[in-house]
Write an enzyme that holds these catalytic residues in place. Structure first.
Site, short mmCIF file in Angstrom:
data_model
loop_
_atom_site.label_atom_id
_atom_site.label_comp_id
_atom_site.label_asym_id
_atom_site.label_seq_id
_atom_site.Cartn_x
_atom_site.Cartn_y
_atom_site.Cartn_z
N THR B 40 5.40 -1.80 -5.09
CA THR B 40 7.01 -2.15 -4.72
C THR B 40 8.07 -0.44 -4.85
O THR B 40 7.08 0.21 -5.76
CB THR B 40 7.66 -2.97 -5.91
N ASP B 56 11.25 -1.19 -0.25
CA ASP B 56 9.91 -1.03 0.81
C ASP B 56 9.81 -2.92 0.88
O ASP B 56 10.40 -3.45 0.55
CB ASP B 56 8.27 -0.54 0.03
N ARG B 58 6.59 -4.17 1.41
CA ARG B 58 5.39 -4.48 1.30
C ARG B 58 4.88 -5.70 0.33
O ARG B 58 5.14 -5.35 -0.83
CB ARG B 58 4.38 -3.12 1.58
N LYS B 72 13.28 -7.84 -0.36
CA LYS B 72 12.95 -7.17 -1.63
C LYS B 72 14.37 -7.62 -2.35
O LYS B 72 14.30 -7.51 -3.42
CB LYS B 72 11.90 -6.64 -2.44
N GLY B 86 7.37 -6.64 -9.24
CA GLY B 86 6.83 -6.96 -10.15
C GLY B 86 5.86 -8.31 -9.37
O GLY B 86 5.48 -7.84 -8.45
N SER B 168 5.17 0.58 -8.47
CA SER B 168 5.06 1.21 -8.66
C SER B 168 5.26 2.58 -8.05
O SER B 168 5.08 2.93 -8.36
CB SER B 168 3.72 0.49 -8.26
N ASP B 205 2.70 6.05 -2.20
CA ASP B 205 2.39 5.24 -3.90
C ASP B 205 1.55 3.86 -2.86
O ASP B 205 1.93 2.89 -1.42
CB ASP B 205 2.75 3.69 -3.83
N SER B 208 2.59 0.45 -2.08
CA SER B 208 4.27 0.31 -1.02
C SER B 208 4.28 0.53 0.26
O SER B 208 3.22 1.97 0.40
CB SER B 208 5.43 1.04 -1.86
#
Lengths: 228, 273
Positions: B40, B56, B58, B72, B86, B168, B205, B208
Site C-alpha cells: 500500500t 493505490d 494492490r 482501500k 496493513g 510501504s 514500491d 503498491s
C-alpha cells in the site's frame, strides 16, 4: 378481587390467565396522547398530538416522532422515557443487522426484534413492561408497511390504526375514510383530520407532529427540530 | 449507559489461548500463513476547500498479488472517509465497526459526525488491542469545525497533519508531497498532487501497484473517484483463444437410455391420515 393479589408480580399469571402488569401497561398507553398511522398505496404517514404540559416548555426540545433507519420511522403513545429507551435499542439492532447482512433491515425484521425486546421485559425478574405502544412506519422492498407493537410484545400489521386517548373515535373515523387505493397526500389530510376530531383546543403546526415516508423510501418528519 | 464498544465479547479483548501452540508449531518449522497485507501507498492532503484522500489498489499475500483492484478508501460517514494500510481484514473490520458506531451516534445526537469522533473511536479500539490489530489509517473529512486530516498507527497513536502518507510506499509518496505541497491548493491541484504521490508509490514500491483511487471531500459534498487513473492496463492480451491439445481420444460411444422401473400413476388415492 382475586386478580389484585397477582397484580404486583409481573412474572406471575393471575387465575384468569392474564398478566395484570401488562394490562396496566396498556392502561398507561390508553391514557397517553393520541397517535395514529395510515398506510397508503404509495407510502405511510404517522402523526401524533404534541401537547406540552406548559407554554413555557421549549417545544424544539421535544421530538415525539423518531427515525430508526433512513426508511423506518416510529411514533408512540404512553411514557416518553420508555419510548426513548426502545428507540435506542431498535436503532442499535438495525445497525447490527446491517453489519451482519450488509442489507438495510426490512421493516418486519426490525418490528420483530423490537417486539422481542418488549417481550423480554415481561418475562424477566426485577423489571416492568414498557409503558408504550409503538406505531412503526416503513417503506422497504415489500412496499409501505405500518405495524403496531404493544407492551406485551405482540405486533400487528395495520392499514390504519390509532392509539392513546381518543382511540375508539379515531378508529371509527379512520374506518369510514380509509380505502385500499388511498394515496399518500390524501392519507396525510385524513391523518390530520382524525387528530383534529379529538383535539382539545386549537390544532396548529406547533402542537402536532407528522412523519411521512413515500416511494423515495426516505423518512421525513415535520417539524424537524433537531439541529443539523 | 452507552458504551464505546458494540457488544464486548464474553472474555474481553484478544484471546491468547493459542499462542503456546503456535510457538510450539513454529519450533517444529510450521509457518503461519502469510497475512493478506495491503502493502500500500495511502495519502491525504488538505486543500483550500477540504480534503483529498488517495490510495493505490494492490493487495498482496507475501510476494503474490492477491487483488489487483481492491478498494482501500473506506466509508465512515457521509463526510468522513478513511484509507487503510496493513492487514486488509483488520482495516476493513475496524472501519466497518466505527462506521456503524458513528451512525448510531448520529441518530442519538441528530448531528453530522465529527472527524475527531471517528479518530477517538479508532484510536481507543486500536490501543486496547495493543497493536495486534494491524491497521494503519489515514483519516480525512470535513465537518462543522472545518477540514481535518489524521494518521492513526496500529498501536493507537495519532497525528494531525496538513498532508500525510502511510504504508510501504509512504516514503515515495512523501517525497512528492514534501517537494510540491503548499497551502491553499485548488481542487485540481490537490487531486493532481495526490495522483502523483500515489503513482510514485505504485511505480517505486513493490507492495503498491495497479490503479489510483481518489476521494475528494468538501463541506456538504464528496466525490469518490474510483480508479481515477489506471496507469497499468493489461497491454498484451492474446487475440485468439488458448487451444489445449486433446489428451484423451474417444474410441467408441455406447448410449444406454434409462429404463423406468416405477410406474407413475396420476390422481392416485389420497394418503390415509
Amino acid at each position: 378481587m382475586g386478580d389484585s393479589q397477582y397484580s404486583f408480580s409481573l412474572t406471575t399469571f393471575s387465575p384468569s390467565g392474564k398478566l395484570v402488569q401488562i394490562e396496566h401497561a396498556l392502561t398507561a398507553v390508553g391514557s397517553g396522547q393520541t397517535s395514529l398511522g395510515i398506510k397508503a398505496s404509495n407510502g405511510v404517514v404517522i402523526a401524533t398530538e404534541k401537547k406540552l404540559p406548559s407554554i413555557l416548555v421549549d417545544e424544539a426540545s421535544v421530538q415525539k416522532i423518531q427515525c430508526l433507519t433512513p426508511n423506518i420511522g416510529v411514533v408512540y403513545s404512553g411514557m416518553g422515557p420508555d419510548f426513548r429507551v426502545l428507540v435506542r435499542k431498535s436503532r442499535k439492532q438495525a445497525v447490527q443487522y446491517h453489519q451482519l447482512y450488509k442489507e438495510p433491515i426490512p421493516v418486519t425484521q426490525l418490528v420483530r426484534e423490537t417486539a422481542a425486546v418488549m417481550q423480554e421485559f415481561t418475562q424477566s425478574g426485577g423489571v416492568r413492561p414498557f409503558g408504550v405502544s409503538l406505531l412503526v412506519a416503513g417503506f422497504d422492498d415489500s412496499g409501505p408497511q405500518l405495524f403496531q407493537v404493544d407492551p406485551s410484545g405482540s405486533y400487528f400489521s395495520w392499514k390504519a390504526s390509532a392509539m392513546g386517548k381518543n382511540v375508539s373515535n379515531a378508529k371509527t373515523f379512520l374506518e369510514k375514510r380509509y380505502t385500499d387505493e388511498i394515496e399518500l397526500e390524501d392519507a396525510v389530510h385524513t391523518a390530520i383530520l382524525t387528530l383534529k376530531e379529538g383535539f382539545e383546543g386549537q390544532i396548529s403546526g406547533k402542537n402536532i407532529e407528522i412523519g411521512i415516508i413515500g416511494e423515495d423510501k426516505i423518512f421525513r418528519q415535520a417539524p424537524y427540530l433537531l439541529p443539523n | 449507559m452507552s458504551k464505546l464498544a458494540m457488544d464486548v465479547p464474553a472474555k474481553g479483548g484478544f484471546s491468547f489461548d493459542l499462542c503456546k501452540r503456535n510457538a510450539m508449531l513454529a519450533k517444529d518449522g510450521v509457518q503461519l500463513p502469510p497475512f493478506r497485507k495491503t502493502g500500500t501507498t495511502i495519502v491525504g492532503l488538505i486543500y483550500q476547500d477540504g480534503v483529498v484522500l488517495g490510495a493505490d489498489t494492490r493487495a498482496t499475500e507475501g510476494p503474490i498479488v492477491a487483488d489487483k483492484n481492491c478498494e482501500k478508501i473506506h466509508y465512515l460517514a457521509p463526510n468522513i472517509y478513511c484509507c487503510g494500510a496493513g492487514t486488509a481484514a483488520d482495516t476493513e473490520a475496524v472501519t466497518d465497526m466505527v462506521s456503524a458506531q458513528l451512525q448510531l451516534h448520529r441518530y442519538h445526537t441528530g448531528r453530522e459526525s465529527r472527524v475527531v469522533t471517528a479518530l477517538t473511536y479508532l484510536k481507543r479500539h486500536l490501543f486496547s488491542y495493543q497493536g495486534h490489530v494491524s491497521a494503519a489509517l489515514v483519516l480525512g473529512g470535513v465537518d462543522f469545525t472545518g477540514p481535518h486530516l489524521h494518521t492513526i498507527y496500529p498501536h493507537g497513536s495519532t497525528d494531525t497533519l496538513p498532508y500525510a502518507t502511510m504504508g510501504s510506499g509512504s516514503l515515495a509518496a512523501m517525497a512528492i508531497f514534501e517537494s510540491k505541497y503548499k497551502e491553499g491548493l485548488t481542487r485540481d491541484e490537490g487531486v493532481q498532487l495526490v495522483t502523483e504521490a500515489i503513482c510514485a508509490g505504485i511505480f517505486n514500491d513493490l507492495g503498491s501497484g495497479s490503479n489510483v483511487d481518489i476521494c475528494v471531500i468538501t463541506k456538504g459534498s464528496k466525490e469518490y473517484l474510483r480508479n481515477h487513473l489506471q496507469p497499468n492496463p493489461r497491454t498484451y492480451v492474446t487475440p485468439k483463444e488458448y487451444t489445449f491439445s486433446k489428451k484423451t481420444e474417444v474410441l467408441s460411444t455406447l448410449v444406454t437410455t434409462l429404463k423406468e422401473r416405477v410406474e407413475v400413476v396420476e390422481a392416485g388415492d389420497k394418503m390415509e391420515e
